[in-house]
Design an enzyme around this catalytic site. Structure first.
Site, PDB file in Angstrom:
ATOM      1  N   TYR A 118       0.849  -1.199   0.000  1.00  0.00           N
ATOM      2  CA  TYR A 118       0.000   0.000   0.000  1.00  0.00           C
ATOM      3  C   TYR A 118       0.880   1.242   0.000  1.00  0.00           C
ATOM      4  CZ  TYR A 118      -3.134   3.653   1.655  1.00  0.00           C
ATOM      5  OH  TYR A 118      -3.850   4.817   1.766  1.00  0.00           O
ATOM      6  N   GLU A 206      -3.653   7.340  -4.138  1.00  0.00           N
ATOM      7  CA  GLU A 206      -3.624   6.130  -3.318  1.00  0.00           C
ATOM      8  C   GLU A 206      -3.465   4.917  -4.227  1.00  0.00           C
ATOM      9  OE1 GLU A 206      -7.281   4.512  -1.427  1.00  0.00           O
ATOM     10  OE2 GLU A 206      -6.147   4.697   0.433  1.00  0.00           O
TER      11      GLU A 206
END
Ligand code: ADP
Ligand code: MG
Length: 396
Positions: A118, A206
């Site tokens: 991530y 993101e």
């Protein structure tokens, strides 16, 4: 402004962020065409068919599927296009899928392990600097990771005077457990991502997951990019990426009239001039036992048209039991707004809920007189406390 994954990847790729080869399609036939193109360019053994909606969690909702051949691409694209996709982020009503992104399968085998990581960049309002957030726990619910195991989220704040530094990118790559070629590629990836974030005036990028492939490349497998609306004027190409079918129709309509409208789920509609006054009015509604149904700032130049548009938009919400209009006549004169309210009321007609109008400032008395003498079911209040009392009665 929110954009689709395929658009976000297009922007990222311009700045050198590596993404899987993929193309968007509107129909199952087009999906097959682009899959053939991907086959020529990459020789991938399989394809991923991905629903394009402005919401994440698509995998969980059945909006991301693996296809082994062209027939399966066609079949899956046919099923996904036109489906109402419900994910943890769409709400129960789901979102209609109009497009799919077809990409190469990036989970190909190789000498080392595949990992879903991530990585995101956003503005940390507490420090007033950009922050890179990263975690080894990619691919899953990052909110859950943040809540249950916050120590698994690494943060690296960027000094705006010098920008992202090499040692910081290496620190993040190291904390992600990457070595050798994968470590090097992550450092490159972070620099490219940071450049994309700044260069497109994003408020957030993101990447979940950022994939470490079996041959140690770092790819943006998914991408969520939000662009700062205030900067869109200098990114004309990005501005055209807006997809209004993904936005709440009331908010789009409000935008056309220059109104700043955000729908909420309470029972008292409110129409106010100025964001600060709007916030205070929402507080007053809550204090008097109601719940605001919306935030609506009509701006400093409220006239009959904007008031009428505001009215119409608020009235579309079936939860609204009363409307509180709270306008401070500083630049705009209260009597003009009062006339606007009366006119709008007559034009819309058949209003069955109580309307409470509080006009304060220039010509407030004249305004109250106009409202009271209009013969309409509109109550006027000059003092905010009175207005709050009347709201209380209306929603009781
Ligand atoms: P969402 O976050 O909306 O669920 P993602 O793009 O993150 O959508 O996809 C969900 C999962 O699907 C990923 O975590 C990954 O495991 C898999 N996936 C997505 N794209 C690819 C790809 N190109 N190759 C292989 N697997 C993929
Ligand atoms: Mg994702």
């Amino acid at each position: 402004m929110n954009i689709h994954e395929y658009q976000a990847k297009e922007i990222l790729a311009r700045f050198g962020v590596k993404v899987p080869v993929g193309y968007v399609a509107d129909t199952p036939e087009e999906a097959v065409e682009v899959a053939k193109r991907i086959k020529e360019e990459t020789d991938t053994p399989a394809y991923v068919v991905k629903a394009q909606i402005h919401a994440g969690g698509r995998g969980k909702g059945g909006g991301v599927k693996l296809a082994q051949d062209f027939d399966e691409v066609k079949d899956l694209a046919g099923k996904i296009i036109g489906m109402t996709l419900v994910t943890p982020q769409t709400g129960a009503e789901g979102k209609l899928v109009n497009k799919v992104l077809i990409t190469e399968d990036s989970f190909y085998p190789g000498p080392s392990d595949i990992r879903e990581l991530y990585v995101s960049i956003l503005l940390d309002r507490n420090t007033g600097t950009n922050v890179i957030m990263a975690s080894t726990e990619g691919g899953m619910d990052i909110e859950e990771v943040a809540e249950k195991t916050p120590e698994k989220i690494i943060k690296e704040w960027i000094d705006p005077a010098v920008g992202l530094q090499g040692f910081q990118a290496r620190k993040v790559a190291y904390a992600l457990g990457l070595e050798g070629a994968a470590h090097k590629d992550m450092v490159k990836f972070l620099f490219a991502l940071y450049k994309a974030y700044e260069g497109s005036d994003a408020s957030q990028v993101e990447i979940n997951p950022a994939l470490k492939t079996a041959d140690d490349q770092i790819l943006a497998l998914d991408a969520k990019v939000n662009i700062d609306d205030n900067a869109l004027y200098r990114h004309k190409d990005i501005a055209t990426m807006r997809d209004i079918t993904e936005e709440a129709p009331e908010e789009v309509e409000a935008g056309e009239y220059g109104l700043n409208y955000v729908k909420l789920d309470g029972n008292v509609g409110c129409m106010v001039n100025g964001a600060g006054l709007a916030m205070a009015t929402m507080d007053i509604i809550k204090l008097s036992g109601g719940e605001p149904a919306n935030f609506l700032d009509v701006g400093g130049t409220a006239n009959a048209q904007t008031v009428e548009a505001g009215f119409r938009i608020i009235m579309k919400d079936p939860n609204v039991k009363a409307i509180l209009i709270n306008i401070f006549g500083g630049i705009v004169r209260c009597d003009r707004v009062a006339n606007g309210v009366v006119e709008a009321y007559k034009n819309i007609g058949d209003i069955k809920i109580p309307i409470i109008v509080r006009l304060q400032g220039t010509n407030a008395e004249e305004a109250a007189k106009i409202i009271n003498e209009s013969g309409l079911e509109v109550e006027s209040a000059i003092v905010l406390k009175d207005a709050a009392e009347k709201v209380k009665e209306a929603v009781a």
